[in-house]
Design a protein around this motif. Structure first.
Motif, PDB file in Angstrom:
ATOM      1  N   MET A 218     -45.161  50.437  10.304  1.00  0.00           N
ATOM      2  CA  MET A 218     -46.151  49.681   9.531  1.00  0.00           C
ATOM      3  C   MET A 218     -46.697  48.509  10.340  1.00  0.00           C
ATOM      4  N   GLU A 219     -45.871  47.979  11.255  1.00  0.00           N
ATOM      5  CA  GLU A 219     -46.321  46.885  12.118  1.00  0.00           C
ATOM      6  C   GLU A 219     -47.147  47.382  13.301  1.00  0.00           C
ATOM      7  N   GLY A 220     -47.285  48.697  13.424  1.00  0.00           N
ATOM      8  CA  GLY A 220     -48.116  49.255  14.484  1.00  0.00           C
ATOM      9  C   GLY A 220     -47.354  49.817  15.663  1.00  0.00           C
ATOM     10  N   ALA A 221     -46.025  49.788  15.638  1.00  0.00           N
ATOM     11  CA  ALA A 221     -45.228  50.334  16.746  1.00  0.00           C
ATOM     12  C   ALA A 221     -45.228  51.852  16.689  1.00  0.00           C
ATOM     13  N   LYS A 222     -45.434  52.485  17.821  1.00  0.00           N
ATOM     14  CA  LYS A 222     -45.405  53.942  17.886  1.00  0.00           C
ATOM     15  C   LYS A 222     -45.166  54.372  19.324  1.00  0.00           C
ATOM     16  N   GLY A 223     -44.798  55.632  19.471  1.00  0.00           N
ATOM     17  CA  GLY A 223     -44.606  56.194  20.796  1.00  0.00           C
ATOM     18  C   GLY A 223     -43.483  55.534  21.574  1.00  0.00           C
ATOM     19  N   VAL A 224     -43.766  55.198  22.825  1.00  0.00           N
ATOM     20  CA  VAL A 224     -42.764  54.614  23.724  1.00  0.00           C
ATOM     21  C   VAL A 224     -42.301  53.248  23.219  1.00  0.00           C
TER      22      VAL A 224
ATOM     23  N   LEU B  47     -42.070  52.210  20.107  1.00  0.00           N
ATOM     24  CA  LEU B  47     -41.134  52.426  18.997  1.00  0.00           C
ATOM     25  C   LEU B  47     -39.775  52.878  19.517  1.00  0.00           C
ATOM     26  N   LEU B  48     -39.801  53.781  20.499  1.00  0.00           N
ATOM     27  CA  LEU B  48     -38.548  54.271  21.067  1.00  0.00           C
ATOM     28  C   LEU B  48     -37.787  53.159  21.773  1.00  0.00           C
ATOM     29  N   TRP B  49     -38.473  52.350  22.564  1.00  0.00           N
ATOM     30  CA  TRP B  49     -37.809  51.343  23.398  1.00  0.00           C
ATOM     31  C   TRP B  49     -37.295  50.159  22.579  1.00  0.00           C
ATOM     32  N   HIS B  50     -38.068  49.699  21.632  1.00  0.00           N
ATOM     33  CA  HIS B  50     -37.730  48.467  20.915  1.00  0.00           C
ATOM     34  C   HIS B  50     -37.002  48.697  19.590  1.00  0.00           C
ATOM     35  N   VAL B  51     -37.071  49.902  19.041  1.00  0.00           N
ATOM     36  CA  VAL B  51     -36.474  50.143  17.723  1.00  0.00           C
ATOM     37  C   VAL B  51     -35.375  51.203  17.773  1.00  0.00           C
ATOM     38  N   ILE B  52     -35.674  52.346  18.399  1.00  0.00           N
ATOM     39  CA  ILE B  52     -34.723  53.471  18.382  1.00  0.00           C
ATOM     40  C   ILE B  52     -33.561  53.232  19.346  1.00  0.00           C
ATOM     41  N   LEU B  53     -33.884  52.920  20.609  1.00  0.00           N
ATOM     42  CA  LEU B  53     -32.826  52.786  21.618  1.00  0.00           C
ATOM     43  C   LEU B  53     -31.825  51.665  21.322  1.00  0.00           C
ATOM     44  N   PRO B  54     -32.243  50.494  20.817  1.00  0.00           N
ATOM     45  CA  PRO B  54     -31.219  49.487  20.477  1.00  0.00           C
ATOM     46  C   PRO B  54     -30.211  49.964  19.444  1.00  0.00           C
ATOM     47  N   GLN B  55     -30.630  50.822  18.525  1.00  0.00           N
ATOM     48  CA  GLN B  55     -29.701  51.360  17.536  1.00  0.00           C
ATOM     49  C   GLN B  55     -28.855  52.500  18.101  1.00  0.00           C
ATOM     50  N   LEU B  56     -29.268  53.034  19.247  1.00  0.00           N
ATOM     51  CA  LEU B  56     -28.511  54.115  19.895  1.00  0.00           C
ATOM     52  C   LEU B  56     -27.598  53.591  21.002  1.00  0.00           C
ATOM     53  N   ARG B  57     -27.400  52.270  21.057  1.00  0.00           N
ATOM     54  CA  ARG B  57     -26.596  51.690  22.141  1.00  0.00           C
ATOM     55  C   ARG B  57     -25.171  52.236  22.183  1.00  0.00           C
ATOM     56  N   PRO B  58     -24.444  52.388  21.053  1.00  0.00           N
ATOM     57  CA  PRO B  58     -23.091  52.975  21.126  1.00  0.00           C
ATOM     58  C   PRO B  58     -23.098  54.404  21.676  1.00  0.00           C
ATOM     59  N   ALA B  59     -24.094  55.213  21.266  1.00  0.00           N
ATOM     60  CA  ALA B  59     -24.179  56.585  21.783  1.00  0.00           C
ATOM     61  C   ALA B  59     -24.489  56.577  23.273  1.00  0.00           C
ATOM     62  N   THR B  60     -25.347  55.655  23.716  1.00  0.00           N
ATOM     63  CA  THR B  60     -25.670  55.551  25.142  1.00  0.00           C
ATOM     64  C   THR B  60     -24.442  55.155  25.945  1.00  0.00           C
ATOM     65  N   PHE B  61     -23.670  54.210  25.409  1.00  0.00           N
ATOM     66  CA  PHE B  61     -22.449  53.784  26.105  1.00  0.00           C
ATOM     67  C   PHE B  61     -21.490  54.959  26.288  1.00  0.00           C
ATOM     68  N   MET B  62     -21.248  55.709  25.210  1.00  0.00           N
ATOM     69  CA  MET B  62     -20.343  56.857  25.297  1.00  0.00           C
ATOM     70  C   MET B  62     -20.882  57.915  26.254  1.00  0.00           C
ATOM     71  N   ALA B  63     -22.185  58.182  26.171  1.00  0.00           N
ATOM     72  CA  ALA B  63     -22.768  59.214  27.033  1.00  0.00           C
ATOM     73  C   ALA B  63     -22.655  58.837  28.501  1.00  0.00           C
ATOM     74  N   VAL B  64     -22.947  57.582  28.839  1.00  0.00           N
ATOM     75  CA  VAL B  64     -22.910  57.153  30.239  1.00  0.00           C
ATOM     76  C   VAL B  64     -21.478  57.130  30.767  1.00  0.00           C
ATOM     77  N   VAL B  65     -20.557  56.552  29.992  1.00  0.00           N
ATOM     78  CA  VAL B  65     -19.167  56.457  30.458  1.00  0.00           C
ATOM     79  C   VAL B  65     -18.556  57.839  30.645  1.00  0.00           C
ATOM     80  N   LEU B  66     -18.735  58.723  29.659  1.00  0.00           N
ATOM     81  CA  LEU B  66     -18.156  60.062  29.769  1.00  0.00           C
ATOM     82  C   LEU B  66     -18.831  60.883  30.866  1.00  0.00           C
ATOM     83  N   THR B  67     -20.105  60.643  31.098  1.00  0.00           N
ATOM     84  CA  THR B  67     -20.795  61.335  32.189  1.00  0.00           C
ATOM     85  C   THR B  67     -20.274  60.871  33.542  1.00  0.00           C
ATOM     86  N   VAL B  68     -20.059  59.560  33.685  1.00  0.00           N
ATOM     87  CA  VAL B  68     -19.519  59.033  34.939  1.00  0.00           C
ATOM     88  C   VAL B  68     -18.115  59.579  35.193  1.00  0.00           C
ATOM     89  N   ILE B  69     -17.279  59.576  34.152  1.00  0.00           N
ATOM     90  CA  ILE B  69     -15.927  60.126  34.309  1.00  0.00           C
ATOM     91  C   ILE B  69     -15.993  61.602  34.668  1.00  0.00           C
TER      92      ILE B  69
END
Length: 284
Positions: free
Chosen positions: A186-192, A194-216
């Motif tokens: 509604m504030e006009g965020a869309k595309g990249v 929306l993904l960078w500022h709204v979606i990815l911050p909420q996916l931080r725990p999943a990103t942490f697990m994905a990166v750590v397990l991938t490195v291991i």
């Protein structure tokens, strides 16, 4: 008896008890000294000597540096799995008819064992009858060339690792607050944006697990190398985990293998601690 003499008696007794205890401790020390010296000479010194000799030989071995370089190559290319998994998760998170079948097809490589994946890609790369020959038009000895064998095995390893990261992100996407996303739209965020500022911050725990397990997973890579190349040709595709196994099982060099294991553990520990501190700093 005078008062001064009466006051002096407890002090004399305390000094006598203290002297007796010092003599007892000294006697115990001299009794234990031969056993401790023998233990240090026959147990502690050989362990320290073995470790030091193993590390000296380890850091003078060309194969060790080849394995370490290959581990860094694995790490660099394996970190493609989290962003690829995120892209697939965003695509599969749509409510479209038949999407469950597509999800199962994407997830199928992850449930296969490493041995099966290694055999499948060994047939795929085979220069005589492999599918790669049909695609390119001529046979390419991917697993027989020291310059391409490591990249070929990493490509095979990314096949199951990417769906694993995809599942982590799909789980994270189901926990995203839809009201926050709707408010951002509604504030006009869309595309990249929306993904960078709204979606990815909420996916931080999943990103942490994905990166750590991938490195291991990149640092402990073993099964595909054992199936597809055996560390060859000429040890060009060996990594620290396979080099450790090879020295312990084939040559019965447990001390040398333990030195490799300590180096591998230290690399994992440094990276994970660094990533944890960075994540906690961002959370604060």
């Amino acid at each position: 008896m005078s008062d001064s003499v009466a006051r002096r008696i407890p002090a004399v007794r305390r000094r006598h008890v203290s002297t007796t205890r010092r003599h007892q401790h000294r006697a115990a020390f001299f009794f234990l000294l031969p056993g401790c010296a023998l233990f240090c000479l026959c147990v502690v010194y050989p362990i320290i000597s073995s470790i030091s000799l193993s590390y000296i030989e380890l850091f003078h071995s060309d194969t060790f540096y080849t394995a370490l370089k290959n581990n860094l190559i694995w790490l660099a290319f394996f970190l493609l799995a989290p962003p690829l998994g995120l892209l697939f998760a965003l695509y599969l998170n749509q409510h479209i008819r038949g999407m469950r079948i597509v999800k199962s097809l994407f997830f199928a490589p992850f449930v296969l064992s490493g041995v099966v994946v290694g055999l499948v890609f060994s047939w795929f790369y085979d220069p005589g009858f492999g599918l790669l020959r049909l695609i390119v038009g001529h046979g390419i000895p991917v697993l027989g060339d020291p310059h391409t064998v490591t990249l070929g095995i990493i490509f095979a390893a990314l096949w199951p690792q990417t769906p694993f990261c995809m599942v982590l992100y799909l789980t994270g996407l189901t926990a995203i607050n839809p009201e926050v996303v709707e408010a951002a739209r509604m504030e006009g965020a869309k595309g990249v944006a929306l993904l960078w500022h709204v979606i990815l911050p909420q996916l931080r725990p999943a990103t942490f697990m994905a990166v750590v397990l991938t490195v291991i997973g990149a640092l402990r890579s073993f099964d595909l190398i054992a199936v597809m190349s055996g560390g060859g040709p000429f040890d060009s595709s060996t990594v620290l985990a396979y080099y450790m196994y090879d020295q312990a099982i084939k040559y019965y060099r447990e001390g040398y293998s333990a030195a490799i294991a300590v180096v591998l553990f230290a690399i994992m520990l440094v990276y994970i601690v660094f990533h944890l501190r960075r994540m906690l700093r961002e959370e604060r």
